[in-house]
Design an enzyme around this catalytic site. Structure first.
Site, PDB file in Angstrom:
ATOM      1  N   LYS A  50       0.849  -1.200   0.000  1.00 23.95           N
ATOM      2  CA  LYS A  50       0.000   0.000   0.000  1.00 23.95           C
ATOM      3  C   LYS A  50       0.878   1.241   0.000  1.00 23.95           C
ATOM      4  O   LYS A  50       1.528   1.565   0.988  1.00 23.95           O
ATOM      5  CB  LYS A  50      -0.922   0.051   1.220  1.00 23.95           C
ATOM      6  N   GLU A  82       9.965   0.956  10.615  1.00 25.82           N
ATOM      7  CA  GLU A  82      11.015   1.967  10.471  1.00 25.82           C
ATOM      8  C   GLU A  82      10.317   3.299  10.675  1.00 25.82           C
ATOM      9  O   GLU A  82       9.498   3.716   9.853  1.00 25.82           O
ATOM     10  CB  GLU A  82      11.663   1.823   9.090  1.00 25.82           C
ATOM     11  N   CYS A 136      13.508  10.501   7.413  1.00 23.19           N
ATOM     12  CA  CYS A 136      13.441  10.029   8.793  1.00 23.19           C
ATOM     13  C   CYS A 136      14.795  10.181   9.471  1.00 23.19           C
ATOM     14  O   CYS A 136      14.880  10.271  10.689  1.00 23.19           O
ATOM     15  CB  CYS A 136      12.937   8.602   8.843  1.00 23.19           C
ATOM     16  N   GLU A 176       9.652  15.323  16.189  1.00 22.68           N
ATOM     17  CA  GLU A 176      10.058  15.257  14.782  1.00 22.68           C
ATOM     18  C   GLU A 176       9.208  16.238  13.972  1.00 22.68           C
ATOM     19  O   GLU A 176       7.982  16.141  13.968  1.00 22.68           O
ATOM     20  CB  GLU A 176       9.848  13.833  14.258  1.00 22.68           C
TER      21      GLU A 176
HETATM   22  P1  ADP Z   1       2.478  10.981   7.867  1.00 23.62           P
HETATM   23  O1  ADP Z   1       1.707  11.304   9.120  1.00 23.62           O
HETATM   24  O2  ADP Z   1       3.771  11.695   7.771  1.00 23.62           O
HETATM   25  O3  ADP Z   1       1.662  11.063   6.608  1.00 23.62           O
HETATM   26  P2  ADP Z   1       2.045   8.201   8.311  1.00 23.62           P
HETATM   27  O4  ADP Z   1       2.800   7.384   9.280  1.00 23.62           O
HETATM   28  O5  ADP Z   1       0.649   8.615   8.660  1.00 23.62           O
HETATM   29  O6  ADP Z   1       2.912   9.465   7.999  1.00 23.62           O
HETATM   30  O7  ADP Z   1       1.961   7.478   6.899  1.00 23.62           O
HETATM   31  C1  ADP Z   1       2.814   6.472   6.445  1.00 23.62           C
HETATM   32  C2  ADP Z   1       2.004   5.378   5.806  1.00 23.62           C
HETATM   33  O8  ADP Z   1       1.170   4.797   6.802  1.00 23.62           O
HETATM   34  C3  ADP Z   1       1.058   5.810   4.688  1.00 23.62           C
HETATM   35  O9  ADP Z   1       1.039   4.808   3.681  1.00 23.62           O
HETATM   36  C4  ADP Z   1      -0.271   5.888   5.393  1.00 23.62           C
HETATM   37  O10 ADP Z   1      -1.371   5.691   4.519  1.00 23.62           O
HETATM   38  C5  ADP Z   1      -0.168   4.729   6.359  1.00 23.62           C
HETATM   39  N1  ADP Z   1      -1.066   4.808   7.522  1.00 23.62           N
HETATM   40  C6  ADP Z   1      -1.512   5.917   8.165  1.00 23.62           C
HETATM   41  N2  ADP Z   1      -2.328   5.576   9.173  1.00 23.62           N
HETATM   42  C7  ADP Z   1      -2.410   4.225   9.204  1.00 23.62           C
HETATM   43  C8  ADP Z   1      -3.079   3.258  10.030  1.00 23.62           C
HETATM   44  N3  ADP Z   1      -3.847   3.635  11.043  1.00 23.62           N
HETATM   45  N4  ADP Z   1      -2.889   1.947   9.749  1.00 23.62           N
HETATM   46  C9  ADP Z   1      -2.111   1.552   8.737  1.00 23.62           C
HETATM   47  N5  ADP Z   1      -1.452   2.406   7.922  1.00 23.62           N
HETATM   48  C10 ADP Z   1      -1.590   3.724   8.145  1.00 23.62           C
END
Ligand code: ADP
Ligand code: MG
Length: 499
Positions: free
Chosen positions: A197, A272, A306, A403
């Site tokens: 994804k 990560e 990161c 961060e």
């Molecule tokens: P940011 O907040 O910087 O956008 P995220 O950690 O939210 O970083 O996003 C990194 C990835 O995690 C993206 O592919 C996002 O769609 C996914 N993501 C965000 N929330 C969830 C969740 N609750 N469960 C699984 N994947 C998630």
């Protein structure tokens, strides 16, 4: 004299790719979401819609996991030799190289990063990663083990290293295709099948990669790509009962949710996550290198790494010189749309990210931090923030502790190596760190004591497929790259025979 350059001429394949809504890849077919929904991906340099993409959710993830399971258990993939897997990975790397310009343009339009960075940095790193793992496929082995049981000569025991199974991979938006390659390459080398994804902000290059994966000849269902939002598609993948392992790169906050979601079937987890990496400059460093190196450590990729060297510690006697030098470096930056070859700093990825970074700049100001350079967003369309150096900060401030994931560095003076070590390790994170000095003993002594998964000495952000990468503390679980990533995607089986 000011020069103006025309934006890069878009390849016709890029224009074509953006013209029609992109579908998702499930079981070797490009399909719409079960719901029929699509979502928009934006060009962060203008804030305008760039493309429409199928919006995957729980039911699509379910179909993708079924396809991946079928490919893992009974498809052609289960039968092909390790060497054949290697050839497929190598073929994919060749296809990526043949499409460097197209992939670079898509990455730049979707993420915002300068086109030179996509062309010379990201996309070549992607094909390098696939080639590295092409070389691993036939070297993933077990061992024979001498037992100490009674009548040891009556036993023959060995280990097998087997693919873990169906893998879910959730990708961030800062290096969209690079991060996809860090996850896909070792999983495929190990013989797993994958549901990937991409981030909702940057789904395009992963989808183009899906086409190249089919062209390379990977069997149907080995790689499934489901774009969609984190809370729906991502959460469904992390919680799915038939996924054997989940690999995630993103925020520490979401990492915690992934780990929780994984507990239901106790799928294997690698994470990560975030960082607030210390970059330590001693007075005896080669400042000609340390100054531009420290600027690049934070400002590369608009600070959206990161590993960004977001806490700069400088020994007192050279503090002003280094800070002025880093501030001076930012004057060489030309902020502008990544697709304009004259820009060497692009926008941040999204409106949300722009607001987040500006929120931190406000918080820093309220707490009494002073911007030596930068400190504001640009008054123009798109999501542009000035590269910013903050001084007069203390370790209690939010800008020092949290961060920011944007082009903002906090600078703090220090006296001795002991002082700086305690400052540097005073963080919930532990991803990366750097030391700039000509004193090799001091450098290696500090390297042993820094609580971080990577220590760079007299350099920064040097990545290589052979260097294990991952975090101490709340920066993650596990190590990617090299054989460490093969370990993430394999199970060890002990076979013990009485003979
Ligand atoms: P940011 O907040 O910087 O956008 P995220 O950690 O939210 O970083 O996003 C990194 C990835 O995690 C993206 O592919 C996002 O769609 C996914 N993501 C965000 N929330 C969830 C969740 N609750 N469960 C699984 N994947 C998630
Ligand atoms: Mg986008």
């Amino acid at each position: 004299m000011a020069t103006t350059t025309a934006p890069v001429q878009l390849e016709s394949s890029v224009t074509e790719f953006l013209r029609i809504p992109r579908k998702m890849l499930i079981g070797g077919n490009w399909v719409e979401a079960v719901s029929g929904k699509t979502f928009e991906s934006y060009d962060p340099s203008t804030g305008e819609v760039l493309a429409r993409v199928a919006e995957g959710a729980g039911e699509d993830i379910d179909l993708a996991v079924k396809a991946a399971r079928a490919a893992f258990e009974k498809g052609e993939w289960a039968k092909i030799s390790p060497a054949q897997r290697g050839k497929l990975l190598w073929k994919l790397a060749d296809l990526i190289d043949q499409h460097t310009e197209e992939l670079a343009q898509l990455e730049t339009l979707d993420n915002g990063k300068p086109i030179m960075t996509s062309r010379k940095g990201d996309i070549p790193a992607v094909s390098d990663m696939f080639r590295h793992y092409a070389g691993w496929t036939d070297k993933i082995s077990g061992s024979t083990l001498p037992l100490s049981a009674p009548e040891p000569d009556k036993f023959f025991a060995y280990t097998r290293r087997e693919p873990v199974g169906v893998v879910g991979q959730i990708i961030p938006w800062n290096y969209p295709l690079v991060m996809a390659s860090w996850k896909l390459a070792p999983a495929l080398a190990s013989g797993c099948t994958v549901v990937l994804k991409p981030a909702e902000q940057t789904p395009l290059t992963a989808l183009r990669l899906g086409e190249l994966i089919l062209e390379a000849g990977f069997p149907d269902g080995v790689v499934n790509i489901v774009p969609g939002f984190g809370e729906t598609a991502g959460a469904a993948l992390a919680a799915h009962p038939d996924v054997d392992k989940i690999a995630f790169t993103g925020s520490t906050e979401v990492g915690r949710l992934i780990a929780k979601a994984a507990t239901a079937n106790l799928k294997k987890v690698s994470l990560e996550l975030g960082g607030k990496s210390p970059n330590v400059v001693f007075a005896d460093a080669d400042l000609e290198r340390a100054i531009p190196g420290s600027a690049a450590a934070i400002f590369y990729n608009q600070g959206q790494s990161c590993t960004a060297g977001s806490r700069l510690f400088v020994q007192k006697s050279v503090f002003d010189r280094v800070i002025d030098g880093v501030a001076e470096q930012t004057k060489k930056f030309k902020l502008g749309p990544g697709i304009d070859p004259a820009s060497n700093q692009g926008p941040v990825v999204s409106k949300e990210q722009l607001e987040r970074v500006c929120g931190y700049l406000d918080s820093g100001r309220r707490d009494g931090a002073k911007a030596v350079v930068g400190g504001r967003k640009l008054d123009r369309p798109g999501y542009f923030v000035e590269p910013t150096v903050l001084v007069d900060v203390n370790p209690e401030m939010k800008v020092v502790r949290e961060e920011i994931f944007g082009p903002v560095v906090t600078a703090i003076p220090f006296d001795s190596p002991d002082d700086v070590l305690s400052f540097a390790n005073d963080t919930a994170y532990g991803l990366a760190s750097a030391v700039w000095t000509r004193d090799i003993s001091k450098a290696h002594q500090l390297a042993a004591k820094l609580k971080a998964g990577t220590v760079w000495i007299n350099c920064y952000n040097v990545f290589d497929p052979v260097l294990p990468f991952g975090g101490y503390k709340q920066s993650g679980w596990g190590r990617e790259m090299g054989f460490d990533a093969i370990e993430l995607y394999t199970e060890v089986k002990s076979v013990c025979a009485r003979i």
